[in-house]
Scaffold this motif. Structure first.
Motif, mmCIF file in Angstrom:
data_model
loop_
_atom_site.group_PDB
_atom_site.id
_atom_site.type_symbol
_atom_site.label_atom_id
_atom_site.label_comp_id
_atom_site.label_asym_id
_atom_site.label_seq_id
_atom_site.Cartn_x
_atom_site.Cartn_y
_atom_site.Cartn_z
ATOM 1 N N LEU A 183 35.805 38.505 25.621
ATOM 2 C CA LEU A 183 34.913 39.281 24.772
ATOM 3 C C LEU A 183 33.648 39.673 25.490
ATOM 4 C CD1 LEU A 183 35.182 37.351 21.403
ATOM 5 C CD2 LEU A 183 36.597 39.195 22.288
ATOM 6 N N GLY A 184 33.301 38.949 26.537
ATOM 7 C CA GLY A 184 32.048 39.245 27.221
ATOM 8 C C GLY A 184 30.866 38.842 26.362
ATOM 9 N N SER A 185 29.681 39.132 26.841
ATOM 10 C CA SER A 185 28.479 38.725 26.094
ATOM 11 C C SER A 185 28.226 39.651 24.911
ATOM 12 C CB SER A 185 27.262 38.728 27.016
ATOM 13 O OG SER A 185 27.070 40.029 27.536
ATOM 14 N N ASP A 186 28.706 40.918 25.012
ATOM 15 C CA ASP A 186 28.642 41.844 23.876
ATOM 16 C C ASP A 186 27.237 41.925 23.272
ATOM 17 O OD1 ASP A 186 30.092 43.676 22.253
ATOM 18 O OD2 ASP A 186 29.917 42.285 20.601
ATOM 19 N N SER A 187 26.261 42.207 24.121
ATOM 20 C CA SER A 187 24.863 42.199 23.670
ATOM 21 C C SER A 187 24.542 43.372 22.748
ATOM 22 C CB SER A 187 23.932 42.228 24.883
ATOM 23 O OG SER A 187 24.203 43.381 25.664
ATOM 24 N N SER A 188 25.439 44.373 22.686
ATOM 25 C CA SER A 188 25.125 45.568 21.896
ATOM 26 C C SER A 188 25.557 45.462 20.433
ATOM 27 C CB SER A 188 25.816 46.789 22.521
ATOM 28 O OG SER A 188 27.222 46.603 22.494
ATOM 29 N N THR A 189 26.223 44.375 20.049
ATOM 30 C CA THR A 189 26.764 44.317 18.689
ATOM 31 C C THR A 189 25.655 44.302 17.643
ATOM 32 O OG1 THR A 189 28.206 43.121 17.183
ATOM 33 C CG2 THR A 189 26.905 41.786 18.692
ATOM 34 N N SER A 190 25.930 44.990 16.533
ATOM 35 C CA SER A 190 24.953 45.035 15.439
ATOM 36 C C SER A 190 25.218 43.931 14.422
ATOM 37 C CB SER A 190 25.053 46.391 14.733
ATOM 38 O OG SER A 190 26.346 46.534 14.143
ATOM 39 N N VAL A 191 26.419 43.346 14.450
ATOM 40 C CA VAL A 191 26.805 42.392 13.415
ATOM 41 C C VAL A 191 26.019 41.094 13.580
ATOM 42 C CG1 VAL A 191 28.710 41.056 12.447
ATOM 43 C CG2 VAL A 191 29.097 43.396 13.188
ATOM 44 N N GLU A 192 25.438 40.647 12.457
ATOM 45 C CA GLU A 192 24.574 39.462 12.473
ATOM 46 C C GLU A 192 25.247 38.226 11.896
ATOM 47 O OE1 GLU A 192 21.246 40.773 10.208
ATOM 48 O OE2 GLU A 192 20.575 42.227 11.710
ATOM 49 N N SER A 193 26.196 38.437 10.963
ATOM 50 C CA SER A 193 26.798 37.271 10.304
ATOM 51 C C SER A 193 28.219 37.562 9.857
ATOM 52 C CB SER A 193 25.954 36.862 9.079
ATOM 53 O OG SER A 193 26.052 37.855 8.076
ATOM 54 N N CYS A 194 28.958 36.470 9.673
ATOM 55 C CA CYS A 194 30.310 36.541 9.123
ATOM 56 C C CYS A 194 30.388 35.480 8.023
ATOM 57 C CB CYS A 194 31.338 36.274 10.222
ATOM 58 S SG CYS A 194 33.043 36.336 9.665
ATOM 59 N N GLU A 195 30.348 35.923 6.782
ATOM 60 C CA GLU A 195 30.321 35.006 5.628
ATOM 61 C C GLU A 195 31.755 34.645 5.234
ATOM 62 O OE1 GLU A 195 27.508 34.019 4.141
ATOM 63 O OE2 GLU A 195 26.048 35.648 4.047
ATOM 64 N N HIS B 197 26.880 42.797 8.308
ATOM 65 C CA HIS B 197 27.513 41.595 7.746
ATOM 66 C C HIS B 197 29.015 41.801 7.577
ATOM 67 C CE1 HIS B 197 23.342 41.781 5.884
ATOM 68 N NE2 HIS B 197 23.271 40.832 6.798
ATOM 69 N N LEU B 198 29.770 40.801 7.975
ATOM 70 C CA LEU B 198 31.205 40.773 7.714
ATOM 71 C C LEU B 198 31.475 39.739 6.627
ATOM 72 C CD1 LEU B 198 32.537 40.605 11.396
ATOM 73 C CD2 LEU B 198 32.367 42.640 9.963
ATOM 74 N N TYR B 199 32.477 40.010 5.788
ATOM 75 C CA TYR B 199 32.901 39.057 4.750
ATOM 76 C C TYR B 199 34.371 38.729 5.000
ATOM 77 C CZ TYR B 199 28.508 40.301 2.591
ATOM 78 O OH TYR B 199 27.158 40.504 2.372
ATOM 79 N N ALA B 200 34.648 37.469 5.269
ATOM 80 C CA ALA B 200 36.005 37.024 5.587
ATOM 81 C C ALA B 200 36.557 36.249 4.397
ATOM 82 C CB ALA B 200 35.996 36.150 6.837
ATOM 83 N N VAL B 201 37.566 36.816 3.746
ATOM 84 C CA VAL B 201 38.132 36.233 2.524
ATOM 85 C C VAL B 201 39.470 35.594 2.855
ATOM 86 C CG1 VAL B 201 38.865 36.717 0.157
ATOM 87 C CG2 VAL B 201 37.060 38.115 1.219
ATOM 88 N N GLY B 202 39.657 34.334 2.447
ATOM 89 C CA GLY B 202 40.935 33.690 2.723
ATOM 90 C C GLY B 202 41.157 32.469 1.851
ATOM 91 N N ASP B 203 42.388 31.938 1.898
ATOM 92 C CA ASP B 203 42.747 30.821 1.012
ATOM 93 C C ASP B 203 42.932 29.507 1.763
ATOM 94 O OD1 ASP B 203 45.167 31.023 2.332
ATOM 95 O OD2 ASP B 203 46.376 31.389 0.556
ATOM 96 N N ASN B 204 42.745 29.521 3.099
ATOM 97 C CA ASN B 204 43.034 28.328 3.895
ATOM 98 C C ASN B 204 41.761 27.844 4.596
ATOM 99 O OD1 ASN B 204 43.951 26.409 5.726
ATOM 100 N ND2 ASN B 204 45.853 27.506 6.146
ATOM 101 N N PRO B 205 41.187 26.725 4.148
ATOM 102 C CA PRO B 205 39.942 26.241 4.766
ATOM 103 C C PRO B 205 40.081 25.978 6.261
ATOM 104 C CG PRO B 205 40.373 25.053 2.717
ATOM 105 C CD PRO B 205 41.600 25.856 3.019
ATOM 106 N N MET B 206 41.269 25.544 6.696
ATOM 107 C CA MET B 206 41.444 25.154 8.091
ATOM 108 C C MET B 206 41.679 26.335 9.031
ATOM 109 S SD MET B 206 40.970 21.942 8.339
ATOM 110 C CE MET B 206 40.952 20.463 7.313
#
Length: 368
Positions: free
Chosen positions: A292-304, A243-252
């Protein structure tokens, strides 16, 4: 103040980060090393240049342009940034203006007093890199348009207008940004809007981008993920990052970008399960597929996406959450090439500040 508290939580007893962190900024008018020093002072611990993703950092991936002669526009060390990213032959707007002094005619005080001799030996420009908002918009708008209309030879007489035009790589699509002023300021997205409008008005055709990078582009979030995974390996993490967590102040930009990348990850997982499944139109732009290619090997499932209330976005305590979150009536400040979907500017979580965001991520990951 909350940022320092947040990074105290993220650091171990010796002041080193115990969690992989990258700093994703749409700034691009500086060097990564300078931004790392600035962040180090702000958060109270050492930030390394390889933890910083400037708006143009992913251009390292665009090696097919690295040998071409590229016009670069923006402020700060534009030439040095271009060389650091791998570009071998760059021309600045100022160098172009000096080579062709008759092109920059808006400012009367800068017009040549006598007819200059013809320019010789100036290279043909093969593409344009827009790093960030320039200082003299009229000069940059005029000269970039000249380069596009002349197929890279702005000293020549205007013949038939070439289309498609030369490739354009644009970094940072923020229409507005929050500084010390009470109201938001024009960002590079506003400059792009001007360039697009002028090009269409003059030619009757759409300005096209080879790539749009910086938040909210999925290319930028994928590059950030790559750096996070590198850090995890260096820190000796054995378990894959899910899981990645993306923190920011700009909705757009911050929230939209995180949600768009989350869609990309979900769609990539579905593609693994169902080969040949057609991707949703908002999962990724064509440039993401290419670079980026298809990147089928990535383990990351989500970016919150975690929205904080200490910048562009201010939570209105007097308005009910449901009313405030009604985005269908909002004006879309995102770039022309990113379609508006109200769900993309809805953060997974809204918290007061970055310290609360870090605590939330720790809670979700069962970290002490």
């Amino acid at each position: 103040p909350a940022a320092r508290r947040a990074f105290q939580r993220l650091a171990d007893g010796s002041g080193r980060l115990r969690v992989p962190v990258v700093f994703l900024t749409n700034a691009g008018n500086c060097l990564r090393s300078a931004k790392a020093q600035e962040l180090s002072r702000a958060v109270g611990l050492q930030v390394f240049p390889e933890q910083v993703v400037l708006s143009h950092s992913p251009l390292q991936l665009f090696s097919q342009f690295h040998q071409k002669c590229m016009l670069v526009a923006g402020q700060g060390p534009a030439e040095e940034n271009a060389h650091n990213l791998g570009f071998k032959h760059v021309v600045t707007v100022e160098a172009l203006r000096k080579a062709y002094p008759l092109l920059d005619m808006v400012d009367l005080s800068r017009r040549p007093k006598e007819l200059p001799p013809p320019t010789t030996g100036f290279p043909t420009i093969e593409g344009v890199i827009l790093f960030g908002e320039p200082v003299r918009w009229e000069t940059s708008l005029q000269l970039i348009t000249d380069v596009l209309l002349s197929n890279g030879n702005p000293g020549a007489e205007l013949q038939e207008i070439p289309y498609p035009h030369l490739p354009i790589l644009a970094c940072n699509m923020d229409l507005l940004w929050m500084a010390e002023a009470k109201m938001p300021r024009f960002g590079h997205g506003t400059f792009l809007l001007c360039l697009e409008s002028i090009y269409k008005k003059v030619t009757g055709r759409e300005l096209k981008y080879e790539a749009l990078i910086g938040k909210p582009s999925p290319v930028t979030y994928r590059y950030a993920q790559y750096l996070i995974q590198q850090q995890a390996e260096k820190q000796g993490w054995k378990a894959p990052i899910r899981h990645l967590y993306a923190v920011g102040d700009n909705p757009m930009s911050d929230v939209y970008g995180a949600n768009l990348y989350n869609n990309y990850l979900k769609s990539a997982q579905q593609n693994q399960v169902q080969a040949g499944l057609k991707r949703s139109p908002q999962a990724a732009s064509p440039q993401t597929e290419v670079h980026l290619g298809s990147d089928s090997s990535t383990s990351v499932e989500s970016c919150e996406s975690i929205l904080v209330c200490t910048g562009v976005y201010r939570h209105n305590a007097g308005v009910a959450k449901e009313t405030e979150a009604r985005t269908t009536e909002r004006v879309f400040h995102g770039h022309r090439d990113f379609c508006f979907d109200p769900s993309l500017v809805e953060a997974s979580y809204v918290v007061q500040d970055v310290d609360a965001a870090v605590q939330l991520a720790f809670k979700k990951e069962n970290w002490s």
